[in-house]
Design a protein around this motif. Sequence first.
Motif, PDB file in Angstrom:
ATOM      1  N   GLU A  77       0.842  -1.192   0.000  1.00  0.00           N
ATOM      2  CA  GLU A  77       0.000   0.000   0.000  1.00  0.00           C
ATOM      3  C   GLU A  77       0.880   1.245   0.000  1.00  0.00           C
ATOM      4  O   GLU A  77       1.930   1.278   0.653  1.00  0.00           O
ATOM      5  CB  GLU A  77      -0.899   0.010   1.241  1.00  0.00           C
ATOM      6  N   PRO A  78       0.503   2.302  -0.715  1.00  0.00           N
ATOM      7  CA  PRO A  78       1.288   3.530  -0.704  1.00  0.00           C
ATOM      8  C   PRO A  78       1.183   4.219   0.657  1.00  0.00           C
ATOM      9  O   PRO A  78       0.228   3.983   1.398  1.00  0.00           O
ATOM     10  CB  PRO A  78       0.629   4.363  -1.795  1.00  0.00           C
ATOM     11  N   PRO A  79       2.154   5.082   0.997  1.00  0.00           N
ATOM     12  CA  PRO A  79       2.060   5.843   2.242  1.00  0.00           C
ATOM     13  C   PRO A  79       0.755   6.628   2.296  1.00  0.00           C
ATOM     14  O   PRO A  79       0.194   6.995   1.260  1.00  0.00           O
ATOM     15  CB  PRO A  79       3.279   6.783   2.162  1.00  0.00           C
ATOM     16  N   SER A  80       0.269   6.875   3.499  1.00  0.00           N
ATOM     17  CA  SER A  80      -1.031   7.530   3.668  1.00  0.00           C
ATOM     18  C   SER A  80      -1.068   8.907   3.007  1.00  0.00           C
ATOM     19  O   SER A  80      -2.095   9.308   2.454  1.00  0.00           O
ATOM     20  CB  SER A  80      -1.361   7.658   5.157  1.00  0.00           C
ATOM     21  N   GLU A  81       0.066   9.642   3.044  1.00  0.00           N
ATOM     22  CA  GLU A  81       0.064  10.974   2.442  1.00  0.00           C
ATOM     23  C   GLU A  81      -0.045  10.890   0.925  1.00  0.00           C
ATOM     24  O   GLU A  81      -0.658  11.753   0.283  1.00  0.00           O
ATOM     25  CB  GLU A  81       1.326  11.752   2.837  1.00  0.00           C
ATOM     26  N   VAL A  82       0.542   9.842   0.334  1.00  0.00           N
ATOM     27  CA  VAL A  82       0.431   9.648  -1.112  1.00  0.00           C
ATOM     28  C   VAL A  82      -1.004   9.294  -1.478  1.00  0.00           C
ATOM     29  O   VAL A  82      -1.568   9.823  -2.433  1.00  0.00           O
ATOM     30  CB  VAL A  82       1.399   8.548  -1.591  1.00  0.00           C
ATOM     31  N   GLN A  83      -1.602   8.405  -0.706  1.00  0.00           N
ATOM     32  CA  GLN A  83      -2.981   8.007  -0.960  1.00  0.00           C
ATOM     33  C   GLN A  83      -3.932   9.192  -0.811  1.00  0.00           C
ATOM     34  O   GLN A  83      -4.867   9.365  -1.586  1.00  0.00           O
ATOM     35  CB  GLN A  83      -3.387   6.886   0.001  1.00  0.00           C
ATOM     36  N   SER A  84      -3.656  10.027   0.199  1.00  0.00           N
ATOM     37  CA  SER A  84      -4.488  11.211   0.419  1.00  0.00           C
ATOM     38  C   SER A  84      -4.386  12.182  -0.749  1.00  0.00           C
ATOM     39  O   SER A  84      -5.391  12.751  -1.193  1.00  0.00           O
ATOM     40  CB  SER A  84      -4.058  11.905   1.718  1.00  0.00           C
ATOM     41  N   ALA A  85      -3.160  12.360  -1.277  1.00  0.00           N
ATOM     42  CA  ALA A  85      -2.956  13.263  -2.412  1.00  0.00           C
ATOM     43  C   ALA A  85      -3.674  12.733  -3.645  1.00  0.00           C
ATOM     44  O   ALA A  85      -4.289  13.501  -4.400  1.00  0.00           O
ATOM     45  CB  ALA A  85      -1.468  13.423  -2.687  1.00  0.00           C
ATOM     46  N   ARG A  86      -3.611  11.429  -3.863  1.00  0.00           N
ATOM     47  CA  ARG A  86      -4.292  10.833  -5.011  1.00  0.00           C
ATOM     48  C   ARG A  86      -5.803  11.003  -4.903  1.00  0.00           C
ATOM     49  O   ARG A  86      -6.483  11.293  -5.890  1.00  0.00           O
ATOM     50  CB  ARG A  86      -3.948   9.351  -5.114  1.00  0.00           C
ATOM     51  N   ALA A  87      -6.330  10.798  -3.696  1.00  0.00           N
ATOM     52  CA  ALA A  87      -7.771  10.933  -3.491  1.00  0.00           C
ATOM     53  C   ALA A  87      -8.223  12.361  -3.784  1.00  0.00           C
ATOM     54  O   ALA A  87      -9.272  12.578  -4.404  1.00  0.00           O
ATOM     55  CB  ALA A  87      -8.138  10.529  -2.069  1.00  0.00           C
TER      56      ALA A  87
END
Length: 268
Positions: A77-87
Amino acid sequence: MATRSARLRYDSLLRLLSENQQIRIKSIAQHLGVSGWTVRRDLEVLEQSGLVVHTHGSAALSELGRSRLTPVRSSREPPSEVQSARAHLGQIAARYIPNDSRVVLGAGNTTLEVARALRQKSGLQVMTNSLEVALELSRYPAIRTISTGGEVDGDFSTLNGSVTQRVLQSHYFDLAVISVSGIDIHSGCTVQSPMNVIALDLMIKHADQLMIVVDHLKFGVVAFAHLCDLEDIDLLIVDEMPSDPALVEAIKKANVEFVVAAQPTADR
């Protein structure tokens, strides 16, 4: 420009090399069902791209090849900050997709976030060659979701091949929404899979407008297969401005509409 069959071999060859530290040319030929001469010719092409090291009688991915290909197939899974940016990117991109429009969505983690953000839309007809995007959109009854069908590529969760191409060739769209692996001044937009390029190219050609949605980590990156030039993009949605002023200027000269979807301070 490489033919479809050559792109398919490159994709299969790179996948085979990514699963082995080193492999003999004879074994590659047996796996791919081609002659040793064909394998050597393909390896020369891949070596010129810097992705492969071709020694006498065997081949392996170069350091560059492993750095470009291995992360794509990582299941972590990508880091939470990366996932947040993608969302957040997905939410901003969805604002530029009108209700009652015909959309074709490419595969990728970022376009998956675009699909999730479409749940508030109505009257959309969405076609995709992404297994993950199709599954996500199937949860929203207000969206008519159409899968292209085709050969399943488990590494990229995509559908490709002749069936996919025939379906895409017979449909037309208001908007193509695609994410890419790299955006560069000279190479334009590039992606990892040579086989998926064929489907993505058809999406672009059969759409009135092209939206590219990427995070800033893709700037200055050149992936394996060329998809399109900067001039082909109508709308580019990113999370941050490129740090390279020359790339910013090149995008402006290409008459691309630029949207920076920076996250609100409270989200950081």
